[in-house]
Scaffold this motif. Structure first.
Motif, short mmCIF file in Angstrom:
data_model
loop_
_atom_site.label_atom_id
_atom_site.label_comp_id
_atom_site.label_asym_id
_atom_site.label_seq_id
_atom_site.Cartn_x
_atom_site.Cartn_y
_atom_site.Cartn_z
N UNK A 6 0.83 -1.19 0.00
CA UNK A 6 0.00 0.00 0.00
C UNK A 6 0.88 1.25 0.00
N UNK A 7 0.75 2.06 -1.05
CA UNK A 7 1.42 3.35 -1.08
C UNK A 7 0.38 4.40 -1.41
N UNK A 8 0.64 5.62 -1.03
CA UNK A 8 -0.36 6.66 -1.22
C UNK A 8 -0.04 7.52 -2.42
N UNK A 9 -1.00 8.34 -2.80
CA UNK A 9 -0.81 9.29 -3.89
C UNK A 9 -1.03 8.65 -5.25
N UNK A 10 -0.83 9.46 -6.27
CA UNK A 10 -1.00 8.97 -7.63
C UNK A 10 0.31 9.10 -8.39
N UNK A 11 1.39 8.67 -7.76
CA UNK A 11 2.69 8.76 -8.41
C UNK A 11 2.72 7.99 -9.72
N UNK A 12 2.03 6.84 -9.77
CA UNK A 12 2.02 6.04 -11.00
C UNK A 12 1.39 6.83 -12.14
N UNK A 13 0.22 7.39 -11.91
CA UNK A 13 -0.46 8.15 -12.96
C UNK A 13 0.36 9.34 -13.43
N UNK A 14 0.95 10.04 -12.48
CA UNK A 14 1.79 11.18 -12.82
C UNK A 14 2.99 10.75 -13.66
N UNK A 15 3.60 9.62 -13.28
CA UNK A 15 4.78 9.13 -14.01
C UNK A 15 4.40 8.68 -15.42
N UNK A 16 3.29 7.96 -15.53
CA UNK A 16 2.85 7.51 -16.86
C UNK A 16 2.55 8.71 -17.75
N UNK A 17 1.87 9.70 -17.21
CA UNK A 17 1.55 10.90 -17.99
C UNK A 17 2.83 11.58 -18.49
N UNK A 18 3.80 11.69 -17.60
CA UNK A 18 5.06 12.33 -17.97
C UNK A 18 5.78 11.53 -19.06
N UNK A 19 5.83 10.22 -18.90
CA UNK A 19 6.46 9.38 -19.92
C UNK A 19 5.71 9.45 -21.25
N UNK A 20 4.39 9.42 -21.18
CA UNK A 20 3.55 9.46 -22.38
C UNK A 20 3.75 10.76 -23.14
N UNK A 21 3.71 11.88 -22.42
CA UNK A 21 3.85 13.17 -23.11
C UNK A 21 5.26 13.36 -23.64
N UNK A 22 6.27 12.81 -22.93
CA UNK A 22 7.64 12.90 -23.42
C UNK A 22 7.80 12.16 -24.75
N UNK A 23 7.02 11.11 -24.94
CA UNK A 23 7.04 10.35 -26.19
C UNK A 23 6.15 10.99 -27.26
N UNK A 24 5.37 11.99 -26.87
CA UNK A 24 4.48 12.64 -27.82
C UNK A 24 3.19 11.87 -28.08
N UNK A 25 2.83 10.97 -27.17
CA UNK A 25 1.62 10.17 -27.33
C UNK A 25 0.42 10.84 -26.65
N UNK A 26 -0.70 10.81 -27.32
CA UNK A 26 -1.96 11.16 -26.67
C UNK A 26 -2.47 9.90 -25.99
N UNK A 27 -3.49 10.06 -25.14
CA UNK A 27 -4.11 8.88 -24.54
C UNK A 27 -4.66 7.97 -25.63
N UNK A 28 -5.27 8.56 -26.64
CA UNK A 28 -5.86 7.77 -27.73
C UNK A 28 -4.81 7.03 -28.55
N UNK A 29 -3.61 7.57 -28.64
CA UNK A 29 -2.54 6.89 -29.39
C UNK A 29 -1.89 5.79 -28.55
N UNK A 30 -1.68 6.05 -27.26
CA UNK A 30 -1.02 5.07 -26.40
C UNK A 30 -1.92 3.88 -26.07
N UNK A 31 -3.17 4.13 -25.82
CA UNK A 31 -4.08 3.08 -25.34
C UNK A 31 -4.06 1.81 -26.21
N UNK A 32 -4.22 1.90 -27.54
CA UNK A 32 -4.19 0.66 -28.32
C UNK A 32 -2.81 0.00 -28.35
N UNK A 33 -1.77 0.78 -28.15
CA UNK A 33 -0.42 0.20 -28.14
C UNK A 33 -0.20 -0.70 -26.92
N UNK A 34 -0.96 -0.46 -25.85
CA UNK A 34 -0.84 -1.27 -24.63
C UNK A 34 -2.07 -2.14 -24.40
#
Length: 119
Positions: A6-34
């Motif tokens: 059990x850990x608190x906060x939304x560090x995972x979501x923040x990290x994924x968003x940062x990685x996604x935007x660094x790659x230039x992916x939108x949610x719609x582009x990344x979602x089918x890739x995973x």
């Protein structure tokens, strides 16, 4: 296979968003890739999963692959203990029992010493 912690906060979501935007992916582009829908991925990034838990280990693995991310880091942020770390705990139970009894100040000191040893 990993254990859950059990850990608190939304560090995972923040990290994924940062990685996604660094790659230039939108949610719609990344979602089918995973292999998930973009709305589910949005819920992961915003810490709003319906069941209040974390995404599966298999999704974390796919995200790490597509985003060129550290899988162990993402697993830990998703409240999973990676198998490599779990194995160390099982191989050295006395050490981890001692660590579990340390306060935050003691753990920070041990962490600094461990980093110095790794240099």
């Amino acid at each position: 296979m990993s254990s859950r912690v059990n850990v608190s906060g939304n560090e995972l979501g923040d990290r994924i968003r940062k990685l996604r935007t660094a790659k230039g992916y939108s949610l719609r582009k990344l979602a089918p890739l995973v292999g998930v829908g973009f709305s589910y991925l949005s819920k992961v990034e915003n810490g709003r999963l319906d069941f209040g838990g974390a995404p599966s280990e298999s999704l974390i693995h796919r995200l790490a692959d597509v985003l060129d991310a550290d899988e162990e880091e993402l697993l830990l942020l998703a409240h999973h203990v990676p198998q490599t770390i779990a194995q160390q705990i099982f191989d050295h139970p006395n050490l981890f029992r001692v660590l579990a009894r340390c306060n935050d100040q003691q753990l920070k000191m041990i962490e600094r010493q461990a980093h110095d040893c790794a240099k």
